[in-house]
Design a protein around this motif. Structure first.
Motif, PDB file in Angstrom:
ATOM      1  N   ARG A  92       0.152  -4.890 -18.283  1.00 40.59           N
ATOM      2  CA  ARG A  92       0.616  -3.818 -17.395  1.00 40.59           C
ATOM      3  C   ARG A  92       0.961  -2.560 -18.183  1.00 40.59           C
ATOM      4  NH1 ARG A  92       1.891  -8.606 -15.286  1.00 40.59           N
ATOM      5  NH2 ARG A  92       1.553  -8.944 -13.045  1.00 40.59           N
ATOM      6  N   ASP A  93       1.562  -2.727 -19.347  1.00 42.30           N
ATOM      7  CA  ASP A  93       1.856  -1.565 -20.188  1.00 42.30           C
ATOM      8  C   ASP A  93       0.564  -0.907 -20.665  1.00 42.30           C
ATOM      9  OD1 ASP A  93       4.579  -2.002 -19.949  1.00 42.30           O
ATOM     10  OD2 ASP A  93       4.692  -3.213 -21.770  1.00 42.30           O
ATOM     11  N   ARG A  96      -0.812   1.238 -17.913  1.00 45.92           N
ATOM     12  CA  ARG A  96      -0.063   2.504 -17.836  1.00 45.92           C
ATOM     13  C   ARG A  96      -0.519   3.452 -18.948  1.00 45.92           C
ATOM     14  NH1 ARG A  96       4.062  -1.448 -16.785  1.00 45.92           N
ATOM     15  NH2 ARG A  96       4.627  -1.346 -14.568  1.00 45.92           N
ATOM     16  N   GLU A 102       0.476   3.893 -10.876  1.00 47.92           N
ATOM     17  CA  GLU A 102       1.459   2.808 -10.806  1.00 47.92           C
ATOM     18  C   GLU A 102       1.234   1.912  -9.597  1.00 47.92           C
ATOM     19  OE1 GLU A 102       4.373   0.501 -12.378  1.00 47.92           O
ATOM     20  OE2 GLU A 102       3.612   2.355 -13.302  1.00 47.92           O
ATOM     21  N   HIS A 103       0.828   2.502  -8.469  1.00 46.02           N
ATOM     22  CA  HIS A 103       0.651   1.691  -7.266  1.00 46.02           C
ATOM     23  C   HIS A 103      -0.567   0.780  -7.358  1.00 46.02           C
ATOM     24  CE1 HIS A 103      -2.579   4.422  -5.974  1.00 46.02           C
ATOM     25  NE2 HIS A 103      -1.770   5.420  -6.253  1.00 46.02           N
ATOM     26  N   ILE A 105      -1.355  -0.761 -10.432  1.00 50.89           N
ATOM     27  CA  ILE A 105      -1.191  -1.577 -11.639  1.00 50.89           C
ATOM     28  C   ILE A 105      -1.317  -3.067 -11.331  1.00 50.89           C
ATOM     29  CG2 ILE A 105       0.463  -2.330 -13.408  1.00 50.89           C
ATOM     30  CD1 ILE A 105      -0.482   0.352 -14.151  1.00 50.89           C
TER      31      ILE A 105
END
Length: 308
Positions: A92-93, A96, A102-103, A105
């Motif tokens: 996840r990082d 990003r 973000e929505h 991810i």
């Protein structure tokens, strides 16, 4: 805690630690990548992430090996490789860092894990044959392709493995980043397709503002009434069929048989549409000069299906 060292094993390399290194070097670009089997390096320590070596899995301690017994398993019992362990902790990082919204991810993380990471995990553990690992890995598998970058057996340079690993890393990164861009793009496309479906109502033809992946969006919307899609393609317009599944060429409806393989004047004569340019012999795509022409062809294709 600042990560100062990324540690994996020395010697020959495989896809799992190479792809793990793609994730980690992106997230920790100032960390030193160390390839070693020295006990002092492969023991947990502050500022250190160890993967595919060390005989332990402890995410909090920063060690991500999968060769020990019992080996780490997914919730469904399938085995992890180091890549799966690193992806679960840092994926996840990484998304990003690649500016995935973000929505999106969670969805991109899950789809990339299913379609890209899991096949690597299974093949590294000998849990699946390459031919069974999915379309991305059919034929020449990604792990096999990456391993072709290893040095030949009689390379005399004692640093040959390390040099090859360093050279393979940006190539592996290109595969990972391209796959993630595609996953993120699919989600963007679904939003565009959903809006177009709402605008189309019960029309059998869906008009999109550009070429894009559309089948998943159509299925998600439950738009079973749709038969064809039109969209601009450069200076032309395209009319395409809608496949019934991911790994099949079967379509909800084919373009008219009378158009198959025709171009230009012959296609204009067969269709009665001025500006018709091309219809593939497989009857899954046709092209016209203008929007008006392609919409005429789309209506004729719908009528052909209804009459058949």
């Amino acid at each position: 805690m600042t990560i100062t060292h990324l540690v994996t094993h020395s010697g020959g390399f495989h896809a799992d630690e190479l792809l793990s290194s793609v994730i980690l070097t992106r997230l920790f670009p100032t960390a030193q990548l160390v390839r070693s089997r020295d006990a002092a390096w492969i023991a947990p320590a502050d500022g250190r992430i160890i993967y595919d070596v060390g005989g332990q899995f402890d995410a909090e301690a920063g060690i991500f090996d999968h060769h020990q017994k019992p080996n780490p398993l997914r919730e469904d019992g399938q085995p992890f490789s180091s890549f799966g362990l690193i992806w679960a902790r840092y994926g996840r990082d990484y998304l990003r860092a690649l500016a995935v919204p973000e929505h999106d991810i969670g969805a991109v993380h899950a789809s990339f894990d299913r379609d890209f990471v899991l096949p690597i995990d299974l093949m590294d553990n000998g849990a699946v044959n390459p031919s069974e690992a999915g379309p991305l890995f059919a034929g020449l598998t990604l792990p096999a392709l990456l391993e072709t970058l290893k040095p030949v057996f009689d390379d005399p340079d004692e640093d040959a493995d390390d040099r090859a690993f360093a050279a393979a890393l940006p190539i592996a990164a290109a595969f990972v980043e391209a796959a993630i861009r595609r996953e993120a793009a699919k989600l963007r496309a679904q939003g565009i397709v959903a809006a177009a479906i709402e605008a189309a109502g019960q029309d059998r033809v869906l008009e999109l503002p550009m070429g894009m992946p559309f089948r998943a969006g159509i299925e998600a919307a439950g738009a079973d009434h749709l038969l064809f899609v039109v969209h601009p393609r450069g200076t032309d317009w395209a009319l395409t069929t809608i496949r019934t599944g991911e790994n099949t060429f079967e379509a909800r409806a084919d373009l008219p048989a009378a158009w198959a393989g025709l171009t230009d004047k012959a296609l204009e004569a067969a269709s009665g549409v001025k500006g018709a340019k091309f219809c593939h012999n497989g009857r899954f795509i046709a092209v016209a000069c203008t929007r008006d022409a392609i919409m005429q062809m789309a209506r004729l294709a719908v009528e052909d299906v209804s009459a058949g």
